[in-house]
Design a protein around this motif. Structure first.
Motif, PDB file in Angstrom:
ATOM      1  N   ILE A  68       0.838  -1.201   0.000  1.00 44.12           N
ATOM      2  CA  ILE A  68       0.000   0.000   0.000  1.00 44.12           C
ATOM      3  C   ILE A  68       0.875   1.254   0.000  1.00 44.12           C
ATOM      4  N   TYR A  69       1.917   1.264   0.827  1.00 49.64           N
ATOM      5  CA  TYR A  69       2.809   2.422   0.887  1.00 49.64           C
ATOM      6  C   TYR A  69       3.546   2.620  -0.432  1.00 49.64           C
ATOM      7  N   SER A  70       3.953   1.507  -1.057  1.00 50.24           N
ATOM      8  CA  SER A  70       4.640   1.603  -2.348  1.00 50.24           C
ATOM      9  C   SER A  70       3.723   2.192  -3.409  1.00 50.24           C
ATOM     10  N   ALA A  71       2.492   1.676  -3.474  1.00 51.23           N
ATOM     11  CA  ALA A  71       1.534   2.177  -4.454  1.00 51.23           C
ATOM     12  C   ALA A  71       1.219   3.648  -4.200  1.00 51.23           C
ATOM     13  N   ALA A  72       1.111   4.033  -2.926  1.00 50.72           N
ATOM     14  CA  ALA A  72       0.825   5.432  -2.592  1.00 50.72           C
ATOM     15  C   ALA A  72       1.959   6.340  -3.037  1.00 50.72           C
ATOM     16  N   TYR A  73       3.183   5.885  -2.847  1.00 52.68           N
ATOM     17  CA  TYR A  73       4.342   6.699  -3.252  1.00 52.68           C
ATOM     18  C   TYR A  73       4.371   6.874  -4.769  1.00 52.68           C
ATOM     19  N   LEU A  74       4.216   5.786  -5.495  1.00 52.14           N
ATOM     20  CA  LEU A  74       4.271   5.869  -6.955  1.00 52.14           C
ATOM     21  C   LEU A  74       3.099   6.669  -7.513  1.00 52.14           C
ATOM     22  N   PHE A  75       1.956   6.549  -6.872  1.00 53.88           N
ATOM     23  CA  PHE A  75       0.747   7.216  -7.344  1.00 53.88           C
ATOM     24  C   PHE A  75       0.801   8.728  -7.081  1.00 53.88           C
ATOM     25  N   ARG A  76       1.263   9.103  -5.887  1.00 53.82           N
ATOM     26  CA  ARG A  76       1.227  10.514  -5.504  1.00 53.82           C
ATOM     27  C   ARG A  76       2.513  11.264  -5.837  1.00 53.82           C
ATOM     28  N   LYS A  77       3.640  10.640  -5.540  1.00 48.08           N
ATOM     29  CA  LYS A  77       4.904  11.346  -5.745  1.00 48.08           C
ATOM     30  C   LYS A  77       5.358  11.322  -7.197  1.00 48.08           C
ATOM     31  N   LEU A  78       5.226  10.158  -7.857  1.00 53.07           N
ATOM     32  CA  LEU A  78       5.684  10.041  -9.232  1.00 53.07           C
ATOM     33  C   LEU A  78       4.568  10.273 -10.246  1.00 53.07           C
ATOM     34  N   LYS A  79       3.349  10.525  -9.742  1.00 47.30           N
ATOM     35  CA  LYS A  79       2.202  10.828 -10.595  1.00 47.30           C
ATOM     36  C   LYS A  79       1.881   9.707 -11.588  1.00 47.30           C
ATOM     37  N   THR A  80       2.200   8.480 -11.190  1.00 45.18           N
ATOM     38  CA  THR A  80       1.862   7.337 -12.037  1.00 45.18           C
ATOM     39  C   THR A  80       0.348   7.135 -12.005  1.00 45.18           C
ATOM     40  N   ARG A  81      -0.222   6.836 -13.139  1.00 43.95           N
ATOM     41  CA  ARG A  81      -1.672   6.656 -13.192  1.00 43.95           C
ATOM     42  C   ARG A  81      -2.096   5.429 -12.386  1.00 43.95           C
ATOM     43  N   TRP A  82      -3.164   5.594 -11.594  1.00 44.71           N
ATOM     44  CA  TRP A  82      -3.633   4.499 -10.735  1.00 44.71           C
ATOM     45  C   TRP A  82      -4.085   3.304 -11.560  1.00 44.71           C
ATOM     46  N   LEU A  83      -4.555   3.541 -12.765  1.00 43.48           N
ATOM     47  CA  LEU A  83      -5.011   2.454 -13.624  1.00 43.48           C
ATOM     48  C   LEU A  83      -3.903   1.438 -13.868  1.00 43.48           C
ATOM     49  N   TYR A  84      -2.645   1.909 -13.984  1.00 46.02           N
ATOM     50  CA  TYR A  84      -1.535   0.991 -14.214  1.00 46.02           C
ATOM     51  C   TYR A  84      -1.365   0.022 -13.039  1.00 46.02           C
ATOM     52  N   PHE A  85      -1.509   0.551 -11.833  1.00 45.69           N
ATOM     53  CA  PHE A  85      -1.399  -0.309 -10.655  1.00 45.69           C
ATOM     54  C   PHE A  85      -2.523  -1.338 -10.622  1.00 45.69           C
ATOM     55  N   GLU A  86      -3.706  -0.884 -10.939  1.00 44.72           N
ATOM     56  CA  GLU A  86      -4.842  -1.809 -10.941  1.00 44.72           C
ATOM     57  C   GLU A  86      -4.619  -2.949 -11.928  1.00 44.72           C
ATOM     58  N   ILE A  87      -4.162  -2.603 -13.116  1.00 46.52           N
ATOM     59  CA  ILE A  87      -3.922  -3.647 -14.120  1.00 46.52           C
ATOM     60  C   ILE A  87      -2.826  -4.593 -13.653  1.00 46.52           C
ATOM     61  N   LEU A  88      -1.716  -4.042 -13.152  1.00 46.69           N
ATOM     62  CA  LEU A  88      -0.596  -4.866 -12.693  1.00 46.69           C
ATOM     63  C   LEU A  88      -1.027  -5.817 -11.588  1.00 46.69           C
ATOM     64  N   MET A  89      -1.696  -5.292 -10.574  1.00 48.22           N
ATOM     65  CA  MET A  89      -2.041  -6.116  -9.421  1.00 48.22           C
ATOM     66  C   MET A  89      -3.144  -7.119  -9.739  1.00 48.22           C
ATOM     67  N   VAL A  90      -4.098  -6.716 -10.564  1.00 49.50           N
ATOM     68  CA  VAL A  90      -5.161  -7.655 -10.932  1.00 49.50           C
ATOM     69  C   VAL A  90      -4.587  -8.827 -11.719  1.00 49.50           C
ATOM     70  N   VAL A  91      -3.657  -8.552 -12.642  1.00 52.25           N
ATOM     71  CA  VAL A  91      -3.028  -9.625 -13.414  1.00 52.25           C
ATOM     72  C   VAL A  91      -2.238 -10.556 -12.497  1.00 52.25           C
ATOM     73  N   CYS A  92      -1.420  -9.993 -11.610  1.00 55.18           N
ATOM     74  CA  CYS A  92      -0.623 -10.816 -10.690  1.00 55.18           C
ATOM     75  C   CYS A  92      -1.522 -11.602  -9.748  1.00 55.18           C
ATOM     76  N   TRP A  93      -2.575 -10.954  -9.255  1.00 53.97           N
ATOM     77  CA  TRP A  93      -3.520 -11.639  -8.374  1.00 53.97           C
ATOM     78  C   TRP A  93      -4.212 -12.784  -9.105  1.00 53.97           C
ATOM     79  N   ALA A  94      -4.617 -12.551 -10.345  1.00 50.52           N
ATOM     80  CA  ALA A  94      -5.308 -13.588 -11.117  1.00 50.52           C
ATOM     81  C   ALA A  94      -4.387 -14.778 -11.381  1.00 50.52           C
ATOM     82  N   LEU A  95      -3.132 -14.500 -11.715  1.00 50.53           N
ATOM     83  CA  LEU A  95      -2.183 -15.582 -11.983  1.00 50.53           C
ATOM     84  C   LEU A  95      -1.925 -16.410 -10.726  1.00 50.53           C
TER      85      LEU A  95
END
Length: 476
Positions: A320-347
């Protein structure tokens, strides 16, 4: 509302799963009976007593500091059944999703709270721990999550309450509380609070393993930390540290074997390895990481849920802290995290469901109930019910859930000379896990009992046999 529905659905499904597991005979009879008997004996005047711990019985405080199990006494008094503790553990794991949601919502957003809640409730280790059965280490998972949530919300009264619950639940928890204290000192910069937490937890840990457990008769503190070196068991922390300094390459070989790396992938992979980007939070779980690295490969494969569940809070918090840092500090789009984690979770979920090496009993429990299994489980239950409640019995491990509510219960083939009754399962015997004899020796001892003239057969059903010791005729 959505989170409440998820949690209630989780609890309802896995409560049914526990009952199904009992019907299928996929039950950890030894550990489940241990905690059931501890509660029953406490309710009946013998504090935390377990007759088959050690060689001749022991107060459970001599094995693990499980004081918070006393909070379950009212529930077990009302429902003294084999499935009670399993269902309570499902409840504990379910409500742990509340702080998961709150932490993710606090640090990221509402969508993240919902997503991490789903990931936690369907995590491989969460499900495996339910299959394994009741363990105090597993049941303390919500204490970790709630303690951290109240820490970041600066509600220190509630934080200290959950810290105390952690320390009083299991002695190994105190090491994680110690690390949490260091985190408060060096990361949150709250020096006074952190030092108090670290000093208290470390003092309580040393008091437990050096004085309380030896006083109550436990001969091998921290047995979960043991590993073999040239046939010798190393279990003392100082022994392990000394061996690590003198044999670093052997330690590295144990740590980076395929089963250990597979364990890490199973732990971090479902969250897209995000926990590795926030090591400050992840390293609060360092004592358990080290423990799992030095455990034998057999234990990692067979008993990994109980040794891994205390890591799950810090794996999720660091993700959660990692995602928060990348999302807020690096302005990475939240959609990318959702796709990454959903794929890893599904696998990882797909791997867990369909790979029998990842879930040796999950599909077995969900499979249609075979008539042969049903008949055999009913035979164990019926025959166990013939043993009087005040009688001593040495029994097959699978029958333990139905025999736990008594003072004298022993794991076959131990204490057969003193036991009034002996319950034997010839169909698929499971003997004592204590390393006092081989399974062949145990089977030979049981076969000798069956032909002995000292016993009479009370009942035999589906190869489950109940024997009673004959009364010796006194010479006038």
């Amino acid at each position: 509302m959505f989170i409440g529905f998820l949690i209630c659905s989780f609890i309802a499904f896995f409560a049914w799963f526990i009952l199904r597991k009992l019907a299928q005979g996929v039950w950890c009879g030894y550990d489940g009976a241990t905690y059931s008997q501890i509660l029953w004996t406490t309710l009946n005047g013998k504090l935390l007593w377990c007759s088959f711990t050690g060689l001749s019985g022991l107060c459970d405080l001599g094995v693990h500091l499980n004081l918070t199990i006393l909070l379950l006494l009212p529930f077990y008094a009302l429902f003294p059944f084999p499935a009670t503790l399993g269902i309570l553990q499902v409840f504990f794991l379910g409500i742990a999703a509340i702080p998961v949601y709150l932490i993710a919502k606090e640090k990221i957003n509402l969508r993240a709270g919902r997503l991490f809640t789903i990931f936690y409730l369907t995590n491989n280790f969460t499900v495996q721990s339910i299959i394994e059965g009741f363990q105090t280490r597993t049941s303390s998972v919500p204490f970790y999550f709630f303690a951290f949530y109240f820490l970041i919300k600066k509600k220190y009264l509630w934080f200290n309450l959950f810290v105390l619950l952690l320390c009083f639940t299991h002695e190994i928890n105190t090491l994680l509380v110690f690390m949490l204290g260091l985190y408060i000192v060096f990361v949150l910069r709250k020096i006074t609070l952190g030092l108090i937490i670290s000093i208290f937890s470390l003092s309580w840990f040393l008091l437990t393993i050096k004085f309380i457990q030896p006083f109550l008769g436990y001969a091998a503190p921290l047995g979960a930390l043991h590993f073999l070196v040239d046939g010798k068991v190393l279990s003392e922390p100082l022994q392990i540290m000394q061996y690590g300094f003198t044999h670093p390459f052997d330690i590295l070989g144990r740590a980076f074997s395929y089963p250990k790396l597979d364990h890490l992938i199973r732990l971090l992979g479902p969250l897209g390895f995000l926990p590795l980007l926030s090591l400050k939070e992840l390293l609060i779980g360092l004592p358990f990481f080290l423990q799992n690295f030095i455990l034998s490969e057999h234990l990692v494969g067979v008993e990994v849920p109980r040794y891994t569940m205390p890591l799950i809070p810090f794996v999720f918090i660091s993700a959660i802290y990692s995602a928060a840092y990348l999302f807020r500090k690096l302005k990475t789009r939240w959609l990318y995290f959702e796709i990454l984690m959903v794929v890893c979770w599904a696998l990882s979920t797909y791997k867990f469901v369909w790979d029998p090496t990842y879930n040796p009993r999950f599909l077995q429990v969900l499979a249609p109930l075979a008539m042969e299994t049903k008949i055999h489980t009913e035979a164990l239950k019926d025959i166990a019910g013939l043993v009087p409640g005040d009688a001593s019995v040495s029994a097959d491990i699978k029958a333990f859930p139905f025999l736990a509510n008594r003072f004298q219960l022993y794991d076959l083939p131990l204490h057969t000379e003193q036991a009034e009754y002996i319950l034997i399962d010839q169909k698929c015997p499971v003997f004592s896990p204590k390393p006092l004899f081989t399974q062949e020796q145990a089977l030979g001892h049981v076969n000798h009992i069956l032909i002995s003239s000292d016993y009479e057969i009370i009942k035999k059903q589906d190869k489950v046999i109940l024997l009673k010791r004959k009364q010796q005729n006194k010479i006038p």
